[in-house]
Design a protein around this motif. Structure first.
Motif, PDB file in Angstrom:
ATOM      1  N   ALA A 149      70.476  43.534  11.530  1.00  0.00           N
ATOM      2  CA  ALA A 149      70.193  43.415  13.211  1.00  0.00           C
ATOM      3  C   ALA A 149      68.820  42.367  12.743  1.00  0.00           C
ATOM      4  CB  ALA A 149      70.345  44.643  13.918  1.00  0.00           C
ATOM      5  N   VAL A 150      67.490  42.322  12.487  1.00  0.00           N
ATOM      6  CA  VAL A 150      66.363  41.838  12.753  1.00  0.00           C
ATOM      7  C   VAL A 150      66.753  40.607  12.153  1.00  0.00           C
ATOM      8  CG1 VAL A 150      64.273  41.985  11.828  1.00  0.00           C
ATOM      9  CG2 VAL A 150      64.966  43.881  12.750  1.00  0.00           C
ATOM     10  N   ALA A 151      67.266  40.351  10.531  1.00  0.00           N
ATOM     11  CA  ALA A 151      67.882  39.298  10.491  1.00  0.00           C
ATOM     12  C   ALA A 151      68.423  38.045  11.087  1.00  0.00           C
ATOM     13  CB  ALA A 151      68.299  38.990   9.019  1.00  0.00           C
ATOM     14  N   ASP A 152      69.656  39.122  11.221  1.00  0.00           N
ATOM     15  CA  ASP A 152      70.449  37.998  12.481  1.00  0.00           C
ATOM     16  C   ASP A 152      69.599  37.402  13.686  1.00  0.00           C
ATOM     17  OD1 ASP A 152      72.797  38.753  10.625  1.00  0.00           O
ATOM     18  OD2 ASP A 152      73.540  39.915  11.957  1.00  0.00           O
ATOM     19  N   ALA A 153      69.125  38.421  14.267  1.00  0.00           N
ATOM     20  CA  ALA A 153      68.556  38.191  15.330  1.00  0.00           C
ATOM     21  C   ALA A 153      67.396  36.810  15.201  1.00  0.00           C
ATOM     22  CB  ALA A 153      67.389  38.986  16.060  1.00  0.00           C
ATOM     23  N   LEU A 154      66.590  36.470  14.106  1.00  0.00           N
ATOM     24  CA  LEU A 154      65.840  36.176  14.025  1.00  0.00           C
ATOM     25  C   LEU A 154      66.391  34.428  13.672  1.00  0.00           C
ATOM     26  CD1 LEU A 154      63.321  37.591  11.408  1.00  0.00           C
ATOM     27  CD2 LEU A 154      62.792  36.816  13.483  1.00  0.00           C
ATOM     28  N   HIS A 155      67.934  35.142  13.392  1.00  0.00           N
ATOM     29  CA  HIS A 155      68.714  33.499  12.514  1.00  0.00           C
ATOM     30  C   HIS A 155      68.579  32.790  14.150  1.00  0.00           C
ATOM     31  CE1 HIS A 155      69.890  34.980   8.830  1.00  0.00           C
ATOM     32  NE2 HIS A 155      68.744  34.221   9.086  1.00  0.00           N
ATOM     33  N   THR A 156      69.155  33.292  15.180  1.00  0.00           N
ATOM     34  CA  THR A 156      69.480  33.018  16.289  1.00  0.00           C
ATOM     35  C   THR A 156      68.668  32.882  17.579  1.00  0.00           C
ATOM     36  OG1 THR A 156      71.073  34.920  16.469  1.00  0.00           O
ATOM     37  CG2 THR A 156      70.466  33.726  18.693  1.00  0.00           C
ATOM     38  N   LEU A 157      67.369  33.043  17.106  1.00  0.00           N
ATOM     39  CA  LEU A 157      66.249  32.640  17.431  1.00  0.00           C
ATOM     40  C   LEU A 157      65.975  31.383  16.583  1.00  0.00           C
ATOM     41  CD1 LEU A 157      63.379  35.419  18.229  1.00  0.00           C
ATOM     42  CD2 LEU A 157      64.722  33.754  19.857  1.00  0.00           C
ATOM     43  N   GLY A 158      66.646  30.641  15.377  1.00  0.00           N
ATOM     44  CA  GLY A 158      66.342  29.135  14.613  1.00  0.00           C
ATOM     45  C   GLY A 158      65.511  29.672  13.729  1.00  0.00           C
ATOM     46  N   PHE A 159      64.755  31.056  13.532  1.00  0.00           N
ATOM     47  CA  PHE A 159      64.082  31.645  12.142  1.00  0.00           C
ATOM     48  C   PHE A 159      65.036  31.513  11.086  1.00  0.00           C
ATOM     49  CE2 PHE A 159      61.289  32.866  14.703  1.00  0.00           C
ATOM     50  CZ  PHE A 159      60.183  32.567  15.205  1.00  0.00           C
ATOM     51  N   GLY A 160      65.367  29.586  10.861  1.00  0.00           N
ATOM     52  CA  GLY A 160      66.298  29.768   9.648  1.00  0.00           C
ATOM     53  C   GLY A 160      66.355  29.968   8.201  1.00  0.00           C
ATOM     54  N   ALA A 161      65.145  29.887   7.872  1.00  0.00           N
ATOM     55  CA  ALA A 161      64.446  30.471   6.292  1.00  0.00           C
ATOM     56  C   ALA A 161      64.906  31.617   6.094  1.00  0.00           C
ATOM     57  CB  ALA A 161      63.156  29.636   6.309  1.00  0.00           C
ATOM     58  N   VAL A 162      65.172  32.440   7.541  1.00  0.00           N
ATOM     59  CA  VAL A 162      64.380  34.397   7.098  1.00  0.00           C
ATOM     60  C   VAL A 162      66.110  34.427   6.149  1.00  0.00           C
ATOM     61  CG1 VAL A 162      64.870  36.306   7.795  1.00  0.00           C
ATOM     62  CG2 VAL A 162      63.348  34.526   8.702  1.00  0.00           C
ATOM     63  N   GLY A 163      65.568  35.325   4.851  1.00  0.00           N
ATOM     64  CA  GLY A 163      66.976  36.012   3.825  1.00  0.00           C
ATOM     65  C   GLY A 163      66.969  37.262   4.165  1.00  0.00           C
ATOM     66  N   ASP A 164      66.368  37.947   3.694  1.00  0.00           N
ATOM     67  CA  ASP A 164      66.659  39.626   3.907  1.00  0.00           C
ATOM     68  C   ASP A 164      65.637  40.177   4.827  1.00  0.00           C
ATOM     69  OD1 ASP A 164      69.488  39.933   2.702  1.00  0.00           O
ATOM     70  OD2 ASP A 164      68.409  40.883   1.254  1.00  0.00           O
ATOM     71  N   VAL A 165      66.234  41.377   5.216  1.00  0.00           N
ATOM     72  CA  VAL A 165      65.137  42.158   6.490  1.00  0.00           C
ATOM     73  C   VAL A 165      64.614  43.002   5.630  1.00  0.00           C
ATOM     74  CG1 VAL A 165      63.749  42.421   7.881  1.00  0.00           C
ATOM     75  CG2 VAL A 165      64.478  39.975   7.904  1.00  0.00           C
ATOM     76  N   HIS A 166      63.871  43.667   5.609  1.00  0.00           N
ATOM     77  CA  HIS A 166      64.002  45.778   5.863  1.00  0.00           C
ATOM     78  C   HIS A 166      63.400  46.296   6.330  1.00  0.00           C
ATOM     79  CE1 HIS A 166      66.534  44.855   1.501  1.00  0.00           C
ATOM     80  NE2 HIS A 166      65.397  44.135   1.742  1.00  0.00           N
TER      81      HIS A 166
END
Lengths: 85, 85
Positions: free
Chosen positions: B23-40
């Motif tokens: 959920a955090v990774a998806d939210a970061l992508h939505t905010l424009g942080f496209g470089a983010v991969g997995d988040v734990h």
């Protein structure tokens, strides 16, 4: 662009009530761990991100904390580590 | 008896679904942080405890993790640090 794994600690601000920490401390006392004093409970995030270098990865994660991950009113965050993967 | 501050990371076991991290990774992508991969996402606990020495403090906190703090089916824990206070 290289891949980095950035660890972040997000903790309740000093001086604010930490009910989860209090509950854990009480439960530990009940279990017989009488030597336990204060307990603080926060979140530990590990974020994998691509960046030009470690400093850029850290800057990017700080921005994520400020915009989404930490509540600026009640929480503090610190970057615990940046490792290349 | 001296006072120690022991930091613990409790994280979802490798290979298990981590819906909060997703959920955090998806939210970061939505905010424009496209470089983010997995988040734990795990928990970061800081436990203040009295013990004879640092090794005894660590042993005591490992027992707390096994008995109360971590779910042995779904979570792993590691002692991140032991400092005298």
């Amino acid at each position: 662009m290289k891949s980095f794994r950035v660890s972040v600690h997000i903790v309740p601000r000093k001086g604010l009530l930490d009910p989860q920490g209090k509950a854990v401390a009480d439960a530990l006392h009940t279990l017989g761990f009488g030597a336990v004093g204060d307990v603080h409970v926060g979140r530990h995030l590990v974020i994998e991100t691509a960046a030009a270098d470690a400093a850029a990865a850290e800057t990017s994660v700080r921005e994520m904390c400020a915009r989404l991950l930490a509540n600026p009113v009640t929480e503090d965050y610190e970057i615990a580590g940046v490792i290349a993967v």
